[in-house]
Design an enzyme around this catalytic site. Structure first.
Site, PDB file in Angstrom:
ATOM      1  N   THR A 194     -15.310   8.156  21.281  1.00 12.68           N
ATOM      2  CA  THR A 194     -15.752   9.256  21.849  1.00 12.68           C
ATOM      3  C   THR A 194     -17.025   9.690  22.872  1.00 12.68           C
ATOM      4  OG1 THR A 194     -16.182   9.463  19.998  1.00 12.68           O
ATOM      5  CG2 THR A 194     -14.250  10.378  20.391  1.00 12.68           C
ATOM      6  N   GLU A 339      -9.737  11.591  21.966  1.00 12.49           N
ATOM      7  CA  GLU A 339      -8.264  11.926  20.893  1.00 12.49           C
ATOM      8  C   GLU A 339      -6.952  11.437  20.953  1.00 12.49           C
ATOM      9  OE1 GLU A 339     -11.185  12.725  21.472  1.00 12.49           O
ATOM     10  OE2 GLU A 339     -12.172  12.740  19.208  1.00 12.49           O
ATOM     11  N   LYS A 447     -22.164  33.243  18.763  1.00 12.22           N
ATOM     12  CA  LYS A 447     -22.203  34.427  17.932  1.00 12.22           C
ATOM     13  C   LYS A 447     -23.039  35.588  17.954  1.00 12.22           C
ATOM     14  CE  LYS A 447     -19.981  30.269  15.423  1.00 12.22           C
ATOM     15  NZ  LYS A 447     -20.755  28.999  16.335  1.00 12.22           N
ATOM     16  N   TRP A 452     -17.678  36.328  18.850  1.00  9.91           N
ATOM     17  CA  TRP A 452     -17.352  35.905  19.958  1.00  9.91           C
ATOM     18  C   TRP A 452     -17.728  35.712  21.424  1.00  9.91           C
ATOM     19  CZ3 TRP A 452     -14.123  30.764  17.278  1.00  9.91           C
ATOM     20  CH2 TRP A 452     -14.313  30.617  16.107  1.00  9.91           C
TER      21      TRP A 452
HETATM   22  P1  AMP Z   1     -13.447  13.753  26.127  1.00 11.46           P
HETATM   23  O1  AMP Z   1     -12.793  13.685  24.935  1.00 11.46           O
HETATM   24  O2  AMP Z   1     -14.905  13.062  26.244  1.00 11.46           O
HETATM   25  O3  AMP Z   1     -12.160  13.604  27.189  1.00 11.46           O
HETATM   26  O4  AMP Z   1     -13.672  15.228  25.732  1.00 11.46           O
HETATM   27  C1  AMP Z   1     -12.512  16.460  25.438  1.00 11.46           C
HETATM   28  C2  AMP Z   1     -13.344  17.114  25.758  1.00 11.46           C
HETATM   29  O5  AMP Z   1     -13.568  18.065  27.478  1.00 11.46           O
HETATM   30  C3  AMP Z   1     -12.103  18.960  25.149  1.00 11.46           C
HETATM   31  O6  AMP Z   1     -11.557  18.461  23.484  1.00 11.46           O
HETATM   32  C4  AMP Z   1     -12.313  20.279  25.242  1.00 11.46           C
HETATM   33  O7  AMP Z   1     -13.826  20.758  24.900  1.00 11.46           O
HETATM   34  C5  AMP Z   1     -13.325  19.628  26.776  1.00 11.46           C
HETATM   35  N1  AMP Z   1     -12.177  19.495  28.351  1.00 11.46           N
HETATM   36  C6  AMP Z   1     -11.178  18.260  29.067  1.00 11.46           C
HETATM   37  N2  AMP Z   1     -10.829  19.052  29.881  1.00 11.46           N
HETATM   38  C7  AMP Z   1     -10.906  20.241  29.757  1.00 11.46           C
HETATM   39  C8  AMP Z   1     -10.930  21.931  30.360  1.00 11.46           C
HETATM   40  N3  AMP Z   1      -9.332  21.457  31.581  1.00 11.46           N
HETATM   41  N4  AMP Z   1     -10.796  22.562  30.405  1.00 11.46           N
HETATM   42  C9  AMP Z   1     -12.256  23.056  29.420  1.00 11.46           C
HETATM   43  N5  AMP Z   1     -12.180  21.926  29.070  1.00 11.46           N
HETATM   44  C10 AMP Z   1     -11.417  20.895  28.601  1.00 11.46           C
END
Ligand code: AMP
Length: 550
Positions: A194, A339, A447, A452
């Site tokens: 991650t 994940e 917040k 929120w």
């Molecule tokens: P990663 O593990 O680096 O791919 O990041 C995942 C995170 O990216 C998710 O938990 C979201 O917070 C954000 N994310 C992925 N796709 C979207 C989307 N279409 N809109 C908003 N946030 C997104």
């Protein structure tokens, strides 16, 4: 698993394990001539096909075996999207070892940390990353050899990297007579860390079964809709969550594959879209920003590009509309995370939505969409109580499914599931129809006075202003309200807008108390290794900022 009831009458179908090697075998056998085109680090365009890819993957599998790589061993890559990287995808996982894709945009210290944590045995890398590998190789404790993915004449005369080999020389010494082994489909196949914006990065360890199921599911029409009639250009990198599974779902369908290599600027991408007649692509919003800026400035149009998946961060509705109305490109808004392999939801309409006005259809298409069969989701409050699906109530988003993580590699972070569900860290609403809308990352939510404020909505509105290129919203400490929104804006080149004009633009679009307290103009926003705006960096930058209202 022991808690399942065993039926007295079992089905009598073949129990064939779902293995990654079967995908490239299938692509070779049925779509052998279909092309894989790659822009190489050297700058030229390279052409191969699924038959050659399969043969060279088996040569590499033989080579890795001769180097002593065993089942379960981790073999890392540090590479762009290209044909050699695809060969490594199949050779490493197909032979039972574990492909660990490393993000080259990380710092050398960060890379050494994850290579040591993963206990990588070999590292395959692109020529571009020679200086980077030289910077961290001495700090890697487990890597036994480094394989430079280039032709022999491009090998450096001397290098500080120990046990450096040439990829082409290595595979040329081996035959393609390798027979993919059969093993338990639950065996580890690939490892992806991650982003680690807080704390150390943690590894998501995908299995063959999870990867093959994700490939089937993600290719479906209401997901990425990949078919043999497509020419697919994955802009999303193969070093980040397996390029959203496209290196598997594209060969599975026999679609033509086009890899952009390191050239991800608007001009290079546009030229490749046109010369290879790309129909479908996938990437994060920041990539499309670059492409649209180039196409807009040069008054260009697309002759074949029809559809793109946008995810990784919220796709601003203004970008979706520009792509659709100005260029005739449909956007599928998708959501997922490392994940989750990564795909969780994708946004497409159903027959019943045909009767809705264009505006109402657009409102649905702007959400992150419905789950793909296999994944289930729910929203809960902080006590874990399920919240209603009314499109308004927002809560913590939890997911489960066969391609969702159950624990991190080496059990880092301990138990992660809550009653069998994975907490995503995102905050969302779900409509009665099951369309999910991310309002924020839980740590980014503002917040204010016990309520929120979702920053994505505020950013999307700013991005709809014609003079705004990028926008980010963060919470700033406030003596009365706890936190209030500050908007940071990057203007489009040659365009101007004042703070008052921007705030006026918000009138009527949001509740009064959501109005940003201040606007700051910046030259650029910090972008992280996966193309996302780094809110934690911005918060750090503005930690001493005092709002005019404070
Ligand atoms: P990663 O593990 O680096 O791919 O990041 C995942 C995170 O990216 C998710 O938990 C979201 O917070 C954000 N994310 C992925 N796709 C979207 C989307 N279409 N809109 C908003 N946030 C997104």
């Amino acid at each position: 698993m022991s808690h399942y009831t065993k039926s007295p009458l079992m089905g009598q179908m073949m129990n064939q394990p779902l293995l990654i090697s079967s995908i490239i075998e299938h692509a070779d056998r049925y779509f052998g001539d279909n092309e894989i085109v790659s822009r190489r680090v050297e700058g030229d365009l390279h052409r191969t096909n699924y038959r050659e890819c399969h043969a060279r993957s088996r040569q590499l599998a033989n080579a890795l075996q001769s180097l002593g790589v065993k089942m379960g061993d981790r073999v890392a890559t540090l590479a762009w999207n290209g044909y050699r990287h695809l060969e490594a995808y199949y050779a490493v996982s197909g032979s039972g070892a574990v492909l660990h894709t490393i993000n080259p945009r990380l710092t050398p210290e960060h890379i050494a940390y994850i290579a040591n944590h993963a206990e990588d045995q070999y590292l395959l890398f692109d020529l571009t990353f020679l200086p980077l590998v030289e910077a961290f190789a001495a700090h890697c404790n487990t890597i036994r050899g480094y394989i430079l993915m280039c032709d022999p004449d491009r090998m450096p005369a001397s290098s500080k990297i120990p046990h450096l080999m040439c990829y082409e020389t290595l595979i040329a010494q081996h035959q393609a007579d390798y027979c993919w082994p059969l093993f338990d489909e639950n065996s580890a196949a690939t490892l992806c860390y991650t982003s680690g914006t807080t704390g150390n990065p943690k590894g998501a360890l995908y299995s063959h079964r999870s990867t093959v199921l994700h490939s089937y599911a993600s290719a479906m029409p209401d997901a990425l809709c990949v078919s043999g009639r497509d020419t697919v250009l994955p802009v999303v990198p193969m070093f980040h969550v397996n390029a959203w599974g496209l290196p598997y779902s594209v060969p599975l369908t026999g679609a033509k594959m086009v890899f952009p290599g390191p050239a991800l600027d608007g001009k290079s991408l546009y030229e490749l879209f046109e010369s290879e007649q790309v129909t479908f692509s996938a990437g994060v919003p920041t990539v499309w920003l670059g492409l649209l800026t180039y196409v807009g400035q040069n008054k260009l149009t697309f002759s074949s590009f029809k559809r793109t998946v946008i995810g990784g961060s919220a796709c601003p509705p203004s970008m979706m509309q520009t792509l659709r109305h100005q260029y005739g490109i449909d956007v599928v808004h998708a959501w997922g995370m490392t994940e989750m392999s990564p795909l969780g939801t994708a946004c497409t309409l159903q027959s019943k939505h045909g009767a809705l006005s264009e505006q109402d259809q657009q409102a649905i298409l702007e959400t992150q969409g419905h789950v793909i069969y296999g994944v289930d989701m729910k929203i809960v409050d902080d006590a874990g109580k399920a919240l209603p699906w009314d499109g308004k109530t927002y809560g913590n988003l939890l997911v489960k499914g066969p391609w969702v993580i159950s624990s991190y590699f080496k059990n880092e972070g301990g138990e992660v599931l809550q009653d069998g569900w994975f907490p995503t860290g995102d905050v969302a609403t779900i409509s009665a129809d099951g369309y999910m809308r991310i309002t924020d990352r839980s740590k980014d939510v503002i917040k204010s006075g016990g309520e929120w404020i979702g920053t994505i909505d505020l950013e999307n509105i700013a991005m709809a202003h014609p003079a705004v290129l990028q926008a980010a919203c963060i919470g700033i400490a406030h003596p009365k309200w706890d936190e209030r929104p500050l908007l940071i804006v990057v203007k489009k080149p040659g365009m101007d807008v004042s703070k008052a004009e921007l705030l006026e633009f918000y009138q009527g679009k949001i509740a009064k108390w959501w109005m940003p307290d201040d606007v700051v103009f910046a030259d650029a926003l910090p972008i992280g290794a996966t193309g996302k705006i780094l809110k934690n960096k911005i918060r750090e930058q503005f930690k001493d900022y005092t709002l005019p209202s404070a």
